[in-house]
Design a protein around this motif. Sequence first.
Motif, PDB file in Angstrom:
ATOM      1  N   GLY A  21       0.804  -1.233   0.000  1.00  0.00           N
ATOM      2  CA  GLY A  21       0.000   0.000   0.000  1.00  0.00           C
ATOM      3  C   GLY A  21       0.831   1.275   0.000  1.00  0.00           C
ATOM      4  N   ALA A  22       2.165   1.128   0.051  1.00  0.00           N
ATOM      5  CA  ALA A  22       3.009   2.315   0.241  1.00  0.00           C
ATOM      6  C   ALA A  22       2.938   3.279  -0.949  1.00  0.00           C
ATOM      7  CB  ALA A  22       4.451   1.902   0.479  1.00  0.00           C
ATOM      8  N   PHE A  23       2.769   2.695  -2.138  1.00  0.00           N
ATOM      9  CA  PHE A  23       2.647   3.554  -3.322  1.00  0.00           C
ATOM     10  C   PHE A  23       1.232   3.409  -3.855  1.00  0.00           C
ATOM     11  CE2 PHE A  23       7.113   3.074  -2.992  1.00  0.00           C
ATOM     12  CZ  PHE A  23       7.672   4.199  -3.568  1.00  0.00           C
ATOM     13  N   SER A  24       0.536   4.513  -4.027  1.00  0.00           N
ATOM     14  CA  SER A  24      -0.795   4.395  -4.626  1.00  0.00           C
ATOM     15  C   SER A  24      -1.045   5.579  -5.537  1.00  0.00           C
ATOM     16  CB  SER A  24      -1.867   4.302  -3.536  1.00  0.00           C
ATOM     17  OG  SER A  24      -1.976   5.542  -2.900  1.00  0.00           O
ATOM     18  N   TYR A  25      -1.923   5.317  -6.480  1.00  0.00           N
ATOM     19  CA  TYR A  25      -2.250   6.351  -7.451  1.00  0.00           C
ATOM     20  C   TYR A  25      -3.734   6.204  -7.742  1.00  0.00           C
ATOM     21  CZ  TYR A  25      -1.950   9.204 -11.643  1.00  0.00           C
ATOM     22  OH  TYR A  25      -2.121  10.197 -12.576  1.00  0.00           O
ATOM     23  N   VAL A  26      -4.502   7.180  -7.362  1.00  0.00           N
ATOM     24  CA  VAL A  26      -5.954   7.060  -7.489  1.00  0.00           C
ATOM     25  C   VAL A  26      -6.479   8.225  -8.311  1.00  0.00           C
ATOM     26  CG1 VAL A  26      -8.127   6.873  -6.198  1.00  0.00           C
ATOM     27  CG2 VAL A  26      -6.001   6.054  -5.171  1.00  0.00           C
ATOM     28  N   ILE A  27      -7.343   7.921  -9.265  1.00  0.00           N
ATOM     29  CA  ILE A  27      -7.980   8.987 -10.034  1.00  0.00           C
ATOM     30  C   ILE A  27      -9.461   9.026  -9.656  1.00  0.00           C
ATOM     31  CG2 ILE A  27      -8.514   9.861 -12.334  1.00  0.00           C
ATOM     32  CD1 ILE A  27      -6.142   8.307 -13.387  1.00  0.00           C
ATOM     33  N   THR A  28      -9.914  10.164  -9.194  1.00  0.00           N
ATOM     34  CA  THR A  28     -11.325  10.309  -8.849  1.00  0.00           C
ATOM     35  C   THR A  28     -11.870  11.516  -9.608  1.00  0.00           C
ATOM     36  OG1 THR A  28     -10.878  11.829  -7.031  1.00  0.00           O
ATOM     37  CG2 THR A  28     -10.897   9.480  -6.492  1.00  0.00           C
ATOM     38  N   ALA A  29     -13.160  11.761  -9.438  1.00  0.00           N
ATOM     39  CA  ALA A  29     -13.781  12.927 -10.088  1.00  0.00           C
ATOM     40  C   ALA A  29     -13.080  14.203  -9.650  1.00  0.00           C
ATOM     41  CB  ALA A  29     -15.261  12.965  -9.738  1.00  0.00           C
ATOM     42  N   GLN A  60      -4.733  11.517  -7.219  1.00  0.00           N
ATOM     43  CA  GLN A  60      -4.127  11.536  -5.902  1.00  0.00           C
ATOM     44  C   GLN A  60      -3.029  10.504  -5.856  1.00  0.00           C
ATOM     45  OE1 GLN A  60      -7.136  10.905  -2.971  1.00  0.00           O
ATOM     46  NE2 GLN A  60      -6.187  12.370  -1.589  1.00  0.00           N
ATOM     47  N   GLU A  61      -1.842  10.969  -5.571  1.00  0.00           N
ATOM     48  CA  GLU A  61      -0.716  10.049  -5.537  1.00  0.00           C
ATOM     49  C   GLU A  61      -0.187  10.013  -4.113  1.00  0.00           C
ATOM     50  OE1 GLU A  61       2.133  11.108  -8.516  1.00  0.00           O
ATOM     51  OE2 GLU A  61       3.417   9.427  -7.970  1.00  0.00           O
ATOM     52  N   SER A  62       0.155   8.820  -3.685  1.00  0.00           N
ATOM     53  CA  SER A  62       0.737   8.752  -2.350  1.00  0.00           C
ATOM     54  C   SER A  62       1.972   7.857  -2.400  1.00  0.00           C
ATOM     55  CB  SER A  62      -0.327   8.242  -1.385  1.00  0.00           C
ATOM     56  OG  SER A  62       0.199   7.261  -0.554  1.00  0.00           O
ATOM     57  N   ARG A  63       3.020   8.280  -1.770  1.00  0.00           N
ATOM     58  CA  ARG A  63       4.259   7.498  -1.752  1.00  0.00           C
ATOM     59  C   ARG A  63       5.061   7.890  -0.516  1.00  0.00           C
ATOM     60  NH1 ARG A  63       8.844   8.658  -5.585  1.00  0.00           N
ATOM     61  NH2 ARG A  63       9.874   8.141  -3.647  1.00  0.00           N
ATOM     62  N   PRO A  64       5.958   7.015  -0.072  1.00  0.00           N
ATOM     63  CA  PRO A  64       6.748   7.376   1.099  1.00  0.00           C
ATOM     64  C   PRO A  64       7.662   8.550   0.783  1.00  0.00           C
ATOM     65  CG  PRO A  64       7.487   5.274   0.177  1.00  0.00           C
ATOM     66  CD  PRO A  64       6.268   5.673  -0.571  1.00  0.00           C
ATOM     67  N   GLU A  65       7.692   9.528   1.664  1.00  0.00           N
ATOM     68  CA  GLU A  65       8.534  10.706   1.439  1.00  0.00           C
ATOM     69  C   GLU A  65       9.602  10.824   2.530  1.00  0.00           C
ATOM     70  OE1 GLU A  65       8.213  12.571  -1.179  1.00  0.00           O
ATOM     71  OE2 GLU A  65       6.146  12.298  -1.885  1.00  0.00           O
ATOM     72  N   SER A  66       9.157  10.829   3.759  1.00  0.00           N
ATOM     73  CA  SER A  66      10.111  11.099   4.842  1.00  0.00           C
ATOM     74  C   SER A  66      10.900   9.840   5.204  1.00  0.00           C
ATOM     75  CB  SER A  66       9.360  11.580   6.082  1.00  0.00           C
ATOM     76  OG  SER A  66       8.545  10.529   6.553  1.00  0.00           O
ATOM     77  N   ASP A  67      12.011  10.051   5.916  1.00  0.00           N
ATOM     78  CA  ASP A  67      12.781   8.914   6.418  1.00  0.00           C
ATOM     79  C   ASP A  67      11.927   8.042   7.326  1.00  0.00           C
ATOM     80  OD1 ASP A  67      15.040   9.401   5.056  1.00  0.00           O
ATOM     81  OD2 ASP A  67      16.099  10.395   6.709  1.00  0.00           O
ATOM     82  N   GLU A  68      11.038   8.681   8.103  1.00  0.00           N
ATOM     83  CA  GLU A  68      10.176   7.911   9.017  1.00  0.00           C
ATOM     84  C   GLU A  68       9.275   6.977   8.215  1.00  0.00           C
ATOM     85  OE1 GLU A  68      10.618  11.245   9.346  1.00  0.00           O
ATOM     86  OE2 GLU A  68      11.933  11.022  11.096  1.00  0.00           O
ATOM     87  N   GLU A  69       8.734   7.480   7.104  1.00  0.00           N
ATOM     88  CA  GLU A  69       7.835   6.645   6.299  1.00  0.00           C
ATOM     89  C   GLU A  69       8.588   5.456   5.698  1.00  0.00           C
ATOM     90  OE1 GLU A  69       4.434   9.841   4.878  1.00  0.00           O
ATOM     91  OE2 GLU A  69       6.386   9.865   3.927  1.00  0.00           O
ATOM     92  N   TRP A  70       9.789   5.710   5.186  1.00  0.00           N
ATOM     93  CA  TRP A  70      10.595   4.610   4.644  1.00  0.00           C
ATOM     94  C   TRP A  70      10.965   3.634   5.761  1.00  0.00           C
ATOM     95  CZ3 TRP A  70      11.026   3.300  -0.256  1.00  0.00           C
ATOM     96  CH2 TRP A  70      10.900   4.278  -1.259  1.00  0.00           C
ATOM     97  N   GLN A  71      11.304   4.180   6.918  1.00  0.00           N
ATOM     98  CA  GLN A  71      11.711   3.326   8.038  1.00  0.00           C
ATOM     99  C   GLN A  71      10.560   2.426   8.486  1.00  0.00           C
ATOM    100  OE1 GLN A  71      14.838   3.189   8.738  1.00  0.00           O
ATOM    101  NE2 GLN A  71      14.442   1.515  10.178  1.00  0.00           N
ATOM    102  N   ALA A  72       9.332   2.970   8.422  1.00  0.00           N
ATOM    103  CA  ALA A  72       8.166   2.155   8.802  1.00  0.00           C
ATOM    104  C   ALA A  72       8.039   0.966   7.851  1.00  0.00           C
ATOM    105  CB  ALA A  72       6.904   3.016   8.773  1.00  0.00           C
ATOM    106  N   LEU A  73       8.330   1.188   6.567  1.00  0.00           N
ATOM    107  CA  LEU A  73       8.256   0.089   5.600  1.00  0.00           C
ATOM    108  C   LEU A  73       9.299  -0.974   5.929  1.00  0.00           C
ATOM    109  CD1 LEU A  73       7.790   2.020   2.243  1.00  0.00           C
ATOM    110  CD2 LEU A  73       6.048   0.889   3.631  1.00  0.00           C
ATOM    111  N   ARG A  74      10.447  -0.517   6.379  1.00  0.00           N
ATOM    112  CA  ARG A  74      11.516  -1.459   6.735  1.00  0.00           C
ATOM    113  C   ARG A  74      11.065  -2.353   7.888  1.00  0.00           C
ATOM    114  NH1 ARG A  74      16.589  -2.731   8.150  1.00  0.00           N
ATOM    115  NH2 ARG A  74      18.276  -2.343   6.663  1.00  0.00           N
ATOM    116  N   THR A  75      10.342  -1.766   8.836  1.00  0.00           N
ATOM    117  CA  THR A  75       9.840  -2.542   9.972  1.00  0.00           C
ATOM    118  C   THR A  75       8.893  -3.640   9.489  1.00  0.00           C
ATOM    119  OG1 THR A  75       9.958  -0.508  11.240  1.00  0.00           O
ATOM    120  CG2 THR A  75       8.722  -2.318  12.226  1.00  0.00           C
TER     121      THR A  75
END
Length: 145
Positions: free
Chosen positions: A14-22, A26-41
């Motif tokens: 779920g870390a990378f998502s790309y959603v098109i709505t009306a 909306q794009e979502s991806r890990p940006e901060s070190d904390e977000e990447w670190q959470a994926l590592r966990t």
Amino acid sequence: MRDVINPAARRLWGAFSYVITAEGEQESRPESDEEWQALRTHADALIRAGLTLKLPTLRVDDGSAPPAAAYQFDHAEVERLIAADPSVWRNYAERMQGITLRIVTAIDRRDATAYTELGVELNQTCEGCHVQFWYRPLQRRVSPP
Ligand code: HEC
């Protein structure tokens, strides 16, 4: 599966998502070190879970699972399948660990392309093991002439 492997894998996928709505894209991806670190966990949890899958004392039924659906083998059947072919089972668990280790490297390098490609490979490994050890072979339905 339900308590460790599935939640960890879903968070990785779920870390990378790309959603098109009306309203727009909306794009979502890990940006901060904390977000990447959470994926590592989550990746670490998956690698550890792979170790559990390889334990010779592994029991498939911990007593908490609901009855299997008709298209799934029940727990006793899964255990018999594993006992009949333990090295194939272990190979799937090892493949899951190996791919997840490469995901850890992709995380450390912040390599989004490798990360998403490995996510596909991971899914194929989950499903490969499920097809072999969890889902009943499809019955051929041939209508009489
Ligand atoms: C080594 C084989 C193997 C691998 C690898 C594997 N699974 Fe499974 N999985 C099973 C078996 C067997 C079952 C059915 C028995 C059970 O419920 O534990 C199962 C059950 C499940 C369930 C249902 C659990 C429940 O109780 O509702 C989910 C969800 C699941 N797996 C997700 C995954 C995901 C996601 C991955 C990969 C990241 C994965 N599995 C990798 C063998 C495997």
